[in-house]
Write an enzyme that holds these catalytic residues in place. Structure first.
Site, mmCIF file in Angstrom:
data_model
loop_
_atom_site.group_PDB
_atom_site.id
_atom_site.type_symbol
_atom_site.label_atom_id
_atom_site.label_comp_id
_atom_site.label_asym_id
_atom_site.label_seq_id
_atom_site.Cartn_x
_atom_site.Cartn_y
_atom_site.Cartn_z
ATOM 1 N N GLN A 186 0.829 -1.216 0.000
ATOM 2 C CA GLN A 186 0.000 0.000 0.000
ATOM 3 C C GLN A 186 0.853 1.251 0.000
ATOM 4 O O GLN A 186 0.492 2.255 -0.604
ATOM 5 C CB GLN A 186 -0.919 0.013 1.220
ATOM 6 C CG GLN A 186 -2.102 -0.873 1.049
ATOM 7 C CD GLN A 186 -2.850 -0.570 -0.248
ATOM 8 O OE1 GLN A 186 -3.588 0.385 -0.336
ATOM 9 N NE2 GLN A 186 -2.646 -1.381 -1.268
ATOM 10 N N HIS A 225 1.614 3.020 -3.259
ATOM 11 C CA HIS A 225 0.587 3.670 -4.072
ATOM 12 C C HIS A 225 0.866 5.145 -4.293
ATOM 13 O O HIS A 225 0.759 5.644 -5.415
ATOM 14 C CB HIS A 225 -0.796 3.506 -3.429
ATOM 15 C CG HIS A 225 -1.525 2.330 -3.984
ATOM 16 N ND1 HIS A 225 -1.891 2.247 -5.290
ATOM 17 C CD2 HIS A 225 -1.940 1.174 -3.406
ATOM 18 C CE1 HIS A 225 -2.500 1.090 -5.503
ATOM 19 N NE2 HIS A 225 -2.527 0.419 -4.373
ATOM 20 N N GLU A 238 -9.211 1.391 5.541
ATOM 21 C CA GLU A 238 -9.727 0.954 4.245
ATOM 22 C C GLU A 238 -9.495 -0.560 4.111
ATOM 23 O O GLU A 238 -10.393 -1.311 3.772
ATOM 24 C CB GLU A 238 -8.989 1.700 3.123
ATOM 25 C CG GLU A 238 -9.455 1.313 1.731
ATOM 26 C CD GLU A 238 -8.558 1.834 0.621
ATOM 27 O OE1 GLU A 238 -7.404 2.231 0.902
ATOM 28 O OE2 GLU A 238 -8.986 1.806 -0.538
ATOM 29 N N HIS A 239 -8.264 -0.987 4.407
ATOM 30 C CA HIS A 239 -7.941 -2.420 4.394
ATOM 31 C C HIS A 239 -7.450 -2.831 5.768
ATOM 32 O O HIS A 239 -6.662 -2.109 6.365
ATOM 33 C CB HIS A 239 -6.811 -2.739 3.413
ATOM 34 C CG HIS A 239 -7.061 -2.247 2.033
ATOM 35 N ND1 HIS A 239 -6.578 -1.045 1.575
ATOM 36 C CD2 HIS A 239 -7.734 -2.800 1.012
ATOM 37 C CE1 HIS A 239 -6.947 -0.877 0.315
ATOM 38 N NE2 HIS A 239 -7.657 -1.921 -0.055
ATOM 39 N N ASP A 279 -6.922 -6.598 -4.299
ATOM 40 C CA ASP A 279 -6.722 -5.465 -5.214
ATOM 41 C C ASP A 279 -6.964 -5.878 -6.662
ATOM 42 O O ASP A 279 -7.326 -5.057 -7.496
ATOM 43 C CB ASP A 279 -5.285 -4.931 -5.093
ATOM 44 C CG ASP A 279 -5.146 -3.954 -3.940
ATOM 45 O OD1 ASP A 279 -6.173 -3.582 -3.358
ATOM 46 O OD2 ASP A 279 -4.009 -3.572 -3.627
ATOM 47 N N HIS A 298 -54.622 14.513 3.989
ATOM 48 C CA HIS A 298 -54.126 13.142 4.180
ATOM 49 C C HIS A 298 -55.217 12.282 4.837
ATOM 50 O O HIS A 298 -55.502 11.169 4.418
ATOM 51 C CB HIS A 298 -52.881 13.114 5.091
ATOM 52 C CG HIS A 298 -51.616 13.563 4.435
ATOM 53 N ND1 HIS A 298 -51.406 14.869 4.044
ATOM 54 C CD2 HIS A 298 -50.491 12.883 4.087
ATOM 55 C CE1 HIS A 298 -50.224 14.972 3.522
ATOM 56 N NE2 HIS A 298 -49.634 13.767 3.523
#
Ligand SMILES: NC(=O)c1ccc[n+]([C@@H]2O[C@H](COP(=O)([O-])OP(=O)(O)OC[C@H]3O[C@@H](n4cnc5c(N)ncnc54)[C@H](O)[C@@H]3O)[C@@H](O)[C@H]2O)c1
Ligand SMILES: N[C@H](CO)Cc1c[nH]c[nH+]1
Ligand SMILES: [Zn+2]
Length: 857
Positions: free
Chosen positions: A682, A685, A751-752, A785, A844
């Site tokens: 990661q 990235h 996230e992970h 991924d 109503h």
């Protein structure tokens, strides 16, 4: 000290002034791309500078072969603020302005500053002081080639002197070509030799300049002397003319016939030695009839001369003559030697094979009338382009992927202390509650500034459609497109893949499809809430969806799969995929192949805010969509937010996204190499990726083993430069128990989440917040991924507390329905009427009452 540059109004003046081509940089006031291209072609020189009014124009000039582009102070400041000069080497930029304007610049300066005396700037002490301060603080510490150029004007000498006194940088002068007329020279106003030597000095008693003469490839031919007169003569005649110490002016080759054509004249860093670059004719430079005064040529120059003479008069039976006469044989030899070079491993073998390949390659060149100088010019030209091709090999040659060669042994790397790639470490027991909360935070993103930047981009696309897309792609991606959109059916030729790539994509596709197909909500949910009252819920696809596939720093066919497959499974009828074009303007073939597989109708070759705007508002060639999904950088994210808030365009988005992140929980049973590899997968990235290791009851030695692995593995990654920035921003948190680890992870909401602990599956029930969980040592995040089946577009920044990752339901919405029988209405009627009464909504109540009255008659 540097040589003077010459200023000409337009390219046509260069042709008139033969002398100019031999000197230093030529500044062209009014250059356009076509004129400069033909000028470079004609003169073979690449030392042209030209003025540009925008970065777009600059890119065209750079790509046409212009060495340095000159911006005004205003254009430079704006371009800088908008990050438009990112990636452009600073030696390719000059800024021109008055002393005051230049002194006020706060942006990092490029290497050349042109002090423009023509703008009437008062040269007062304050302006000079601020100028010197800017130059000192910004230019001097950086070293390298630093120049301040004074544009010649009526007061240029005053300016030059004033700036020289500041003693801050090297000084140059620009001399206007207008002054180089024969008339002016006759009147003694200007002498080109004098102009050329204006900033040169000599320490020789006789006032002559030591002069080195070299050929086109910089091979030294010999040493001579020059005077103002000989330099003038040389520049005027375009020949090698020097100053003999006992015979006066020396027109080289006048008696022997070994004349020289002048290519260029310049001088060295401290201005006391000249260099003449010439093409040597006849027997050579030396009076002993050799080409150089240092004996015969060797190396490539010698090989070139030999091949040239063989081409002219080799005996037909000689091998070289055969090569010249048999193109098939020459081709086969080049291929054979190229293969042998690729297979060579040890140093001697590589040198041997490279020499063979160069021999045959040069034979090919000479037979086609191409010289080494032509090849070198071509290399220089390519090096100067600012828009680049991706450098991938053609599919035919790219079957074997290259792996970064580990150039250092593991033991060596382990001991390395300088430049160690390491995370920070904290111990839960030693940190305060505030520190713990701080560790849970991600870097604050200031979206207001970015939104301010993307808003005009989006407005432009909304107003001008495709024309704006084309202009913005040229500006931000440096790619000139003719049409920004590809429409299905896509050209097969644009999606040619080698068999392994195709098989890998197909396998990933099948797994992701299977998992997302299973998520599809196909059955209507039907519930009878009370007798005669039936409620249902059913799903319908969102009709038109726009999928953003990032392409700035990495090519991401995997993201095309992750977005395209659920959209297809959901049954979206229009799938538009946007992705930045490659540097040569083409689409990434893998992305197009997946686009084709998921049934996309359009592929938009654009990135950033302009791509999001095109999908949100629609253009002449891009259909407007209802929902935009997919990750991207800060411009993409901000544009998605702007589009979502613009009710006039009626578009929704998947989720807020940020830089990728992972949290790894590792205990004593974890494998240090696996743990490190997951963190790095990661960290590579982007520079802002964050990775967190939660170490459960590890001894110092156990933690050190993971840290060693991080440094060792990271040092060998091709993207080590990114990792060097992301890892130091990441951290390890030491905890005592698994419960502490899980509690921290839940608060962080990663996230992970990767579980490297004993019986990891037993931890799953305790996991409350995470985008996707990877359970156990054989479940690296890379599988998720790319290919296991789960989606990789996941909530970051702590949003996994309340958002799901992209899934099939991202591309559907639900409709509910109800049907009441008479009996059902009769039973429910009183409840509804009472509630309507409480809210004071009589209409109503009446809608029920009117029916119930009939039923109860
Ligand atoms: N969460 C996920 O599922 C996931 C998956 C893949 C990638 N990512 C993330 O997506 C991001 C991709 O970013 P990227 O930059 O590589 O590609 P990108 O495609 O998101 O952005 C590139 C575009 O940005 C625009 N741009 C660049 N500089 C600009 C400027 N100064 N002004 C305006 N626009 C400008 C250009 O038009 C360019 O085409 C990374 O942060 C990565 O971590 C996330
Ligand atoms: N890990 C990224 C999401 O955070 C997705 C990705 C694409 N390619 C490789 N990884
Ligand atoms: Zn990834």
């Amino acid at each position: 000290m540097f040589i003077p540059s010459l200023n000409v109004a337009d390219p046509s003046q260069v042709a008139l002034k033969t002398s100019i081509g031999y000197l230093g940089s030529v500044i062209i006031e009014n250059a356009n791309v076509e004129s400069i291209k033909s000028l470079i072609q004609e003169t073979g020189s690449t030392l042209y500078w030209a003025k540009a009014e925008s970065v777009d124009q600059a890119v065209q000039l750079w790509d046409a072969g212009v060495y340095k582009v000159i911006f005004s102070v205003d254009t430079f400041s704006t371009a800088h603020a908008e990050n438009e000069l990112n990636g452009i080497p600073e030696e390719r930029i000059a800024v021109q302005g008055s002393v005051t304007q230049l002194g006020q610049l706060t942006q990092p300066l490029p290497s050349s500053l042109i002090v423009d005396t023509s703008v009437g700037d008062a040269l007062n002490t304050e302006a000079l002081h601020s100028f010197a301060k800017t130059v000192r603080s910004q230019l001097l510490p950086q070293g390298g080639e630093r120049r301040v150029i004074v544009n010649e004007g009526s007061d240029s000498l005053v300016t030059l002197e004033a700036i020289a006194k500041l003693n801050v940088v090297n000084l140059d002068v620009i001399i206007s070509a207008a002054h180089l007329t024969a008339q002016e020279e006759e009147q003694g106003k200007i002498n080109i030799g004098q102009a050329f030597l204006v900033t040169a000095t000599t320490d020789r008693a006789d006032g002559l300049f030591t002069t080195m003469v070299v050929d086109e490839r910089n091979t030294a031919l010999g040493l001579v002397y020059s005077s103002v007169k000989s330099v003038s003569e040389s520049l005027k005649t375009g020949q090698g003319v020097y100053q003999s110490r006992n015979r006066g002016l020396w027109y080289k080759g006048a008696t022997s016939g070994a004349t020289q054509s002048l290519i260029r004249v310049d001088y060295d860093c401290d201005g006391d030695a000249l260099r003449f670059v010439v093409k040597q004719h006849g027997t050579g430079f030396c009076h002993l009839n050799t080409r150089t005064c240092f004996g015969t040529d060797t190396g490539l120059s010698a090989l070139q001369s030999t091949l040239q003479s063989r081409k002219e008069n080799a005996p037909a039976s000689s091998y070289t003559a055969r090569l010249f006469n048999d193109p098939k044989l020459l081709r086969a030899k080049i291929m054979e030697e190229a293969e042998e070079l690729c297979d060579a491993t040890d140093k001697d073998e590589v040198a041997w094979e490279a020499a063979d390949l160069i021999y045959f390659a040069l034979t090919k060149c000479i037979s086609a009338g191409v010289s080494l100088e032509d090849v070198e010019k071509n290399l220089d030209k390519k090096a100067r382009k600012v828009t680049r091709r991706p450098g991938n090999a053609k599919p035919k040659w790219s079957e074997t992927t290259s792996v970064a060669t580990p150039d250092k042994k593991e033991e060596e790397l382990k001991k390395e202390e300088n430049g160690r790639i390491a995370m920070m470490t904290y111990d839960l027991k030693d940190i305060t509650a505030e520190k713990r909360s701080e560790l849970l935070l991600r870097p604050i993103i200031d979206s207001t500034e970015i939104i301010g930047r993307v808003t005009p981009i989006m407005k432009d696309v909304r107003q001008r459609g495709d024309a704006a897309l084309i202009d913005l792609t040229a500006k931000f991606d440096r790619v000139q497109l003719e049409c920004p959109t590809l429409k299905a059916p896509f050209d097969e030729k644009l999606m040619q893949l080698d068999p392994q790539t195709k098989a890998a994509i197909d396998q990933a596709y099948d797994n992701i499809f299977k998992f997302h197909d299973a998520q599809m909500d196909r059955d209507t949910l039907t519930v009878e809430t009370m007798p005669g009252v039936v409620c249902t819920r059913f799903a319908r696809p969102i009709e038109r969806v726009g999928l953003y596939v990032p392409g700035g720093t990495a090519v991401l066919p995997s993201t095309t799969l992750m977005l395209g497959i659920p959209a297809k499974v959901a049954g979206c009828s229009e799938i538009v995929i946007a992705t930045p074009p490659r540097p040569d303007g083409s689409v990434v073939p893998e992305v197009l192949y997946v686009a084709h597989k998921v049934g996309a109708s359009h592929v938009l070759l654009a990135g950033g805010a302009q791509a999001v705007a095109a999908m949100a508002y629609g253009t002449q060639t891009v259909p407007k969509v209802d929902k935009i999904c997919g990750p991207g950088n800060q411009y993409v994210t901000a544009a998605k937010m702007v589009a979502q808030n613009d009710t006039s365009c009626l578009v929704s988005i998947d989720m807020p996204a940020g830089p990728s992140e992972v949290l790894v929980i590792a205990d004593k049973t974890s494998n240090p190499a696996y743990t490190a590899s997951d963190l790095l997968s990661q960290a590579e990235h982007g520079v802002d990726s964050q990775v967190v290791l939660v170490a459960v009851d590890l001894t110092d030695a156990e933690l050190a083993a993971i840290e060693d692995q991080i440094h060792i593995q990271a040092s060998r990654l091709p993207r080590v430069d990114i990792v060097r920035q992301s890892i130091p921003k990441s951290y390890t948190l030491k905890v005592k128990t698994l419960d502490e680890a899980v509690s921290f992870s839940n608060d962080y909401a990663p996230e992970h989440l990767i579980l490297h602990n004993d019986k990891p599956e037993e931890l799953l029930p305790k996991i409350m917040h995470a985008g996707s969980v990877f359970v156990g040592q054989y479940s690296p995040e890379s599988c998720g991924d790319y290919a296991s089946g789960t989606n990789h577009t996941l909530p970051t920044y702590g949003y996994s507390r309340m958002y799901s990752g992209v899934n099939t339901l991202t591309f559907v919405k639900h409709i509910t329905s109800q049907q009441l029988t008479a009996d059902g209405l009769n039973r429910l009627g009183d409840t509804v009427m009472r509630l309507a009464e409480i809210e004071g909504l009589e209409a109503h109540r009446n809608a029920v009452a009117i029916r119930v009255a009939d039923l109860r008659k």
